[in-house]
Design an enzyme around this catalytic site. Structure first.
Site, PDB file in Angstrom:
ATOM      1  N   TYR A 298      -0.936  -1.368  10.247  1.00 56.84           N
ATOM      2  CA  TYR A 298      -1.116  -1.622   8.804  1.00 56.84           C
ATOM      3  C   TYR A 298       0.080  -1.091   8.010  1.00 56.84           C
ATOM      4  CZ  TYR A 298      -3.511  -1.571   4.232  1.00 56.84           C
ATOM      5  OH  TYR A 298      -3.850  -1.755   2.918  1.00 56.84           O
TER       6      TYR A 298
ATOM      7  N   LYS B  90       2.828  -3.228   5.751  1.00 55.59           N
ATOM      8  CA  LYS B  90       3.021  -3.001   4.313  1.00 55.59           C
ATOM      9  C   LYS B  90       4.464  -2.577   4.014  1.00 55.59           C
ATOM     10  CE  LYS B  90      -1.182  -4.062   3.087  1.00 55.59           C
ATOM     11  NZ  LYS B  90      -1.432  -5.286   2.321  1.00 55.59           N
TER      12      LYS B  90
ATOM     13  N   SER C  10       0.868  -1.187   0.000  1.00 59.11           N
ATOM     14  CA  SER C  10       0.000   0.000   0.000  1.00 59.11           C
ATOM     15  C   SER C  10       0.900   1.231   0.000  1.00 59.11           C
ATOM     16  CB  SER C  10      -0.859   0.006   1.264  1.00 59.11           C
ATOM     17  OG  SER C  10      -1.436   1.281   1.453  1.00 59.11           O
TER      18      SER C  10
HETATM   19  P1  NAP Z   1     -11.011  -6.719   0.953  1.00 65.32           P
HETATM   20  O1  NAP Z   1     -12.057  -6.339  -0.032  1.00 65.32           O
HETATM   21  O2  NAP Z   1     -11.269  -6.491   2.390  1.00 65.32           O
HETATM   22  O3  NAP Z   1     -10.606  -8.255   0.679  1.00 65.32           O
HETATM   23  C1  NAP Z   1      -9.639  -8.879   1.486  1.00 65.32           C
HETATM   24  C2  NAP Z   1      -9.481 -10.311   1.046  1.00 65.32           C
HETATM   25  O4  NAP Z   1      -8.529 -10.936   1.900  1.00 65.32           O
HETATM   26  C3  NAP Z   1     -10.755 -11.116   1.157  1.00 65.32           C
HETATM   27  O5  NAP Z   1     -10.810 -12.038   0.095  1.00 65.32           O
HETATM   28  C4  NAP Z   1     -10.595 -11.844   2.480  1.00 65.32           C
HETATM   29  O6  NAP Z   1     -11.356 -13.028   2.473  1.00 65.32           O
HETATM   30  C5  NAP Z   1      -9.094 -12.127   2.445  1.00 65.32           C
HETATM   31  N1  NAP Z   1      -8.491 -12.389   3.754  1.00 65.32           N
HETATM   32  C6  NAP Z   1      -8.505 -11.606   4.858  1.00 65.32           C
HETATM   33  N2  NAP Z   1      -7.831 -12.181   5.852  1.00 65.32           N
HETATM   34  C7  NAP Z   1      -7.365 -13.368   5.376  1.00 65.32           C
HETATM   35  C8  NAP Z   1      -6.603 -14.419   5.933  1.00 65.32           C
HETATM   36  N3  NAP Z   1      -6.174 -14.385   7.196  1.00 65.32           N
HETATM   37  N4  NAP Z   1      -6.315 -15.486   5.155  1.00 65.32           N
HETATM   38  C9  NAP Z   1      -6.755 -15.562   3.877  1.00 65.32           C
HETATM   39  N5  NAP Z   1      -7.483 -14.591   3.295  1.00 65.32           N
HETATM   40  C10 NAP Z   1      -7.790 -13.505   4.037  1.00 65.32           C
HETATM   41  O7  NAP Z   1      -9.647  -5.940   0.636  1.00 65.32           O
HETATM   42  P2  NAP Z   1      -9.087  -5.251  -0.688  1.00 65.32           P
HETATM   43  O8  NAP Z   1      -9.398  -3.812  -0.613  1.00 65.32           O
HETATM   44  O9  NAP Z   1      -9.459  -6.030  -1.871  1.00 65.32           O
HETATM   45  O10 NAP Z   1      -7.519  -5.373  -0.388  1.00 65.32           O
HETATM   46  C11 NAP Z   1      -6.713  -6.410  -0.932  1.00 65.32           C
HETATM   47  C12 NAP Z   1      -5.256  -6.089  -0.605  1.00 65.32           C
HETATM   48  O11 NAP Z   1      -4.927  -4.809  -1.134  1.00 65.32           O
HETATM   49  C13 NAP Z   1      -4.973  -6.012   0.890  1.00 65.32           C
HETATM   50  O12 NAP Z   1      -3.703  -6.533   1.167  1.00 65.32           O
HETATM   51  C14 NAP Z   1      -5.003  -4.523   1.171  1.00 65.32           C
HETATM   52  O13 NAP Z   1      -4.222  -4.191   2.289  1.00 65.32           O
HETATM   53  C15 NAP Z   1      -4.396  -3.996  -0.122  1.00 65.32           C
HETATM   54  N6  NAP Z   1      -4.733  -2.587  -0.382  1.00 65.32           N
HETATM   55  C16 NAP Z   1      -6.021  -2.191  -0.552  1.00 65.32           C
HETATM   56  C17 NAP Z   1      -6.271  -0.848  -0.815  1.00 65.32           C
HETATM   57  C18 NAP Z   1      -7.653  -0.323  -1.028  1.00 65.32           C
HETATM   58  O14 NAP Z   1      -7.812   0.919  -1.155  1.00 65.32           O
HETATM   59  N7  NAP Z   1      -8.681  -1.138  -1.095  1.00 65.32           N
HETATM   60  C19 NAP Z   1      -5.216   0.074  -0.862  1.00 65.32           C
HETATM   61  C20 NAP Z   1      -3.919  -0.386  -0.681  1.00 65.32           C
HETATM   62  C21 NAP Z   1      -3.689  -1.722  -0.440  1.00 65.32           C
HETATM   63  P3  NAP Z   1     -12.152 -13.589   3.789  1.00 65.32           P
HETATM   64  O15 NAP Z   1     -13.051 -12.500   4.221  1.00 65.32           O
HETATM   65  O16 NAP Z   1     -12.814 -14.822   3.361  1.00 65.32           O
HETATM   66  O17 NAP Z   1     -11.091 -13.859   4.783  1.00 65.32           O
END
Ligand code: NAP
Length: 244
Positions: free
Chosen positions: A152, A156, A139
């Site tokens: 967090y 990262k 991130s």
């Molecule tokens: P999200 O919609 O909350 O999805 C998170 C995913 O991770 C879900 O499929 C969840 O599935 C899975 N997960 C969570 N804990 C887990 C565990 N212990 N073991 C296996 N799977 C797990 O998040 P997102 O926004 O798509 O983010 C995806 C990645 O991008 C993350 O690493 C996040 O930090 C990064 N990111 C996101 C943003 C943003 O703006 N959205 C920005 C920068 C970075 P379950 O619920 O089934 O566990």
């Protein structure tokens, strides 16, 4: 079909960025193992409806046994493993003085230690094949820090160090490891952020919009493909220019 004949494993593939990456990989010809704590049946159904190949895996990346199991399922079903995407991630925000030990440890365990466990097992078939692609999802907060997100941001930033170390350790064996640092992407994770915050991102980012999961998936496809063969240990920021 930039990933024809390849086999991938994507963590956190049930929704958001991970789902978009899994679907894009499949549309480029890869067979995809889709891992999340709840079995990502919808992602697998979407891939299969489009004529692709996928398998759902239930597991927690912060468990070394689940990491072993996930790689085993993929290698048993598809015969090899070419691409690992460490995307699973969580937030448990709070100001540092009020942050609980649990919130600190859980975020580090899932976001950073989980990527370590997954990489440690996924690297084995890749080392045997003398080829592989590892893509970590960090991130921009890991590069800049963020009040209220010490756990967090640290997780990262740690992923960046892990990525560069893996790149150095496995480069001579044909394995690349890179990290994508997204900005503000519209997913469940950012759904709870205020309207004011969203408007401020739209105003500040030179590209004038929030990111979509496919914006990240497009870069993941490139980093997983032969087109990125001479790129390793790099951080690719995907934030519409927000962090400039
Ligand atoms: P999200 O919609 O909350 O999805 C998170 C995913 O991770 C879900 O499929 C969840 O599935 C899975 N997960 C969570 N804990 C887990 C565990 N212990 N073991 C296996 N799977 C797990 O998040 P997102 O926004 O798509 O983010 C995806 C990645 O991008 C993350 O690493 C996040 O930090 C990064 N990111 C996101 C943003 C943003 O703006 N959205 C920005 C920068 C970075 P379950 O619920 O089934 O566990």
């Amino acid at each position: 079909m930039r990933l024809e004949g390849k086999v991938a494993l994507v963590t956190g593939a049930s929704r958001g960025i991970g789902r978009a990456i899994a679907v894009s990989f499949a549309s480029e010809g890869a067979a995809v193992g889709c891992l999340a704590t709840k079995p990502p049946a919808d992602t697998v159904a979407e891939i299969e409806r489009a004529g692709g190949r996928a398998v759902e895996i239930a597991g927690d990346v912060s468990s070394p046994a689940d990491a072993e199991f996930a790689v085993d399922v993929v290698v048993t079903k598809f015969g090899r493993l070419d691409i690992l995407v460490n995307n699973a991630g969580i937030t448990q925000d709070g100001l540092l003085l009020k942050m609980s030990d649990e919130a600190w440890h859980r975020v580090l365990e899932v976001n950073l230690t989980g990527a370590f466990y997954m990489t440690r097992v996924a690297a084995k078939p890749m080392l045997k094949q003398r080829a592989g692609r590892i893509v970590n999802i960090a991130s921009i907060v890991g590069l800049s820090g963020q009040a209220g997100q010490a756990n967090y941001a640290a997780s990262k930033a740690g992923l960046v160090g892990l990525t560069k170390s893996v790149a150095k350790e496995f480069g001579s064996r044909g394995i690349t490891c890179n990290v994508i640092a997204p900005g503000f992407i519209e997913t469940d994770m950012t759904e709870t952020l205020s309207e004011q915050m969203r408007e401020s991102v739209i105003k500040t980012a030179p590209l004038g919009r929030l990111g979509q999961p496919t914006d990240v998936a497009d870069v993941a496809v490139f980093l997983a493909s032969d087109a990125s063969a001479y790129i390793t240990g790099q951080v690719i920021v995907v934030d519409g220019g927000l962090s400039l």
